[in-house]
Design an enzyme around this catalytic site. Structure first.
Site, PDB file in Angstrom:
ATOM      1  N   ASP A  31      -1.304   6.584   6.364  1.00  0.00           N
ATOM      2  CA  ASP A  31      -1.315   5.356   6.589  1.00  0.00           C
ATOM      3  C   ASP A  31      -2.292   5.127   7.939  1.00  0.00           C
ATOM      4  OD1 ASP A  31      -0.606   2.806   6.294  1.00  0.00           O
ATOM      5  OD2 ASP A  31       1.322   2.843   7.222  1.00  0.00           O
ATOM      6  N   THR A  39      -5.965  -1.210   6.944  1.00  0.00           N
ATOM      7  CA  THR A  39      -5.841  -2.639   7.154  1.00  0.00           C
ATOM      8  C   THR A  39      -7.353  -3.052   7.537  1.00  0.00           C
ATOM      9  OG1 THR A  39      -5.076  -2.494   9.198  1.00  0.00           O
ATOM     10  CG2 THR A  39      -3.483  -2.836   7.529  1.00  0.00           C
ATOM     11  N   LYS A  42       0.863  -1.183  -0.024  1.00  0.00           N
ATOM     12  CA  LYS A  42      -0.053   0.119   0.170  1.00  0.00           C
ATOM     13  C   LYS A  42       0.604   1.260   0.051  1.00  0.00           C
ATOM     14  CE  LYS A  42      -2.351  -1.390   3.689  1.00  0.00           C
ATOM     15  NZ  LYS A  42      -2.027  -2.729   3.650  1.00  0.00           N
ATOM     16  N   THR A  43       1.999   1.269   0.746  1.00  0.00           N
ATOM     17  CA  THR A  43       2.615   2.398   0.781  1.00  0.00           C
ATOM     18  C   THR A  43       3.215   2.554  -0.470  1.00  0.00           C
ATOM     19  OG1 THR A  43       3.077   2.317   3.158  1.00  0.00           O
ATOM     20  CG2 THR A  43       4.654   3.737   2.086  1.00  0.00           C
ATOM     21  N   ARG A  99       6.523  -8.211   1.655  1.00  0.00           N
ATOM     22  CA  ARG A  99       7.059  -7.801   2.997  1.00  0.00           C
ATOM     23  C   ARG A  99       7.888  -8.924   3.447  1.00  0.00           C
ATOM     24  NH1 ARG A  99       4.132  -4.263   6.994  1.00  0.00           N
ATOM     25  NH2 ARG A  99       3.866  -2.979   5.310  1.00  0.00           N
TER      26      ARG A  99
END
Length: 348
Positions: free
Chosen positions: A118, A167, A73-74, A226
């Site tokens: 975020d 999330t 997402k980032t 990740r």
């Protein structure tokens, strides 16, 4: 930063370690949608949104990126700013606990700037309500004074693009969710996609991996890039220490991941502790979340948000109105025979 010259050779001292690591971390992130692996549907939708904004010479619509942690997402927010050729401002929901915090942030944005928040669902409610007007009309109202003498002063904002990441999209108020022009739902990665992530990251890190090594890392990465990148770094470290090189063998990969308690399907120590307690101590359940968390010595939020999603996704755990239950697959993984008459998901 360059160091002193050594003799007559054009040799400089190495850069500080933190700068090197930051550069590597940045290189692991793809810089364009074309480089981004996976999420094919989301990438196509974002590309259309950005192309339309570019043709009309306006800021892109506000974007909400929803999905589990570690799926990019980032990175996608950075790509939105990069492909829009706009500056990027980074913030987070927990850091915006007052309407004044948000007002200061919004009033400092330049025209067309991309603002990334975020964990946007963790913003204070007063800040969320201020954001409604800012997203829709690029304006906020500043309250001056208190009580009967308080007055509202409107403040115009430069047009901007908000990219929110969450999330838990269900925790966002409907008025806020509805103001996003596009909502992207990111999905867990398939093994072949994770292999491509590992292959790209390995080339950035200078690690040479064969197909078997890439497959081994990918299948232990829980469908999350990740985690794949993190495991790749540990494999690199293991090979460097034990083999003295950058070409780890399959045995090196397996030994490194076993050393860090990551089993063949990606379960770590806490995952196995939860499964073991559920199967052995509570005989497959049902058992409440709080009781299960106390048994393994963790907070209920940690078990619910970190452990359960993956165990449920791979079919090892079920959530029922009566509590958590273990499936026959969980019994098999723990190495305990599934008792006759135990509660199964099919029985509910």
């Amino acid at each position: 930063m360059r160091g002193p010259r050594v003799a007559d050779d054009d040799v400089t001292a190495p850069e500080p370690l933190d700068e090197v690591e930051l550069a590597v971390e940045g290189a692991l992130r793809p810089g364009t949608l074309a480089e981004f692996v996976g999420q094919h549907k989301v990438r196509g939708q974002l590309q259309l949104l950005l192309d339309a904004a570019r043709i009309q010479q306006r800021p892109a619509d506000h974007i909400l990126l929803a999905g589990p942690p570690g799926l990019g997402k980032t990175t996608l927010a950075m790509i939105v700013a990069q492909e829009s050729e706009r500056p990027l401002r980074l913030s987070s929901g927990p850091a915006i606990q007052h309407a004044g915090d948000l007002a200061a942030l919004l009033s400092s944005l330049t025209p067309g700037e991309v603002l990334f928040i975020d964990e946007i669902h963790r913003m204070a409610r007063s800040a969320e309500e201020m954001l409604y007007l800012a997203m829709e009309d690029f304006r906020i109202d500043i309250m001056v004074g208190k009580g009967a003498g308080a007055t509202s002063i409107p403040l115009d904002l430069a047009p901007f693009t908000l990219v929110g990441a969450t999330t838990r999209s269900g925790m966002l108020p409907n008025p806020l969710r509805d103001r996003f022009g596009f909502t992207a739902h990111l999905e867990y990665y398939e093994p072949d996609e994770l292999e491509r992530v590992v292959e790209r990251s390995a080339s950035v890190l200078g690690v040479r991996l064969g197909e078997a090594q890439r497959v081994e890392i990918a299948r232990r990465s829980r469908g999350t890039p990740r985690i794949a990148n993190r495991l790749l770094r540990r494999v690199r470290d293991y090979a460097l220490v034990h083999s003295g090189g950058t070409q780890p063998a399959l045995a090196d990969v397996q030994a490194a991941l076993d050393l860090y308690d990551v089993d063949a399907i990606g379960l770590d120590r806490l995952d196995r502790a939860v499964l073991d307690a559920l199967v052995r101590r509570f005989r497959g359940g049902p058992v409440g979340l709080s009781t299960l968390a106390v048994t393994v010595g963790e907070e209920p939020d940690t078990v619910e948000s970190v452990v359960e999603p993956y165990l449920v996704r791979i079919g090892f755990m079920g959530r029922t109105p009566r509590g958590r239950i273990a499936t026959p697959e969980a019994y098999a993984h723990v190495g305990v025979a599934h008792p006759d008459g135990a509660l199964n998901l099919d029985d509910l």
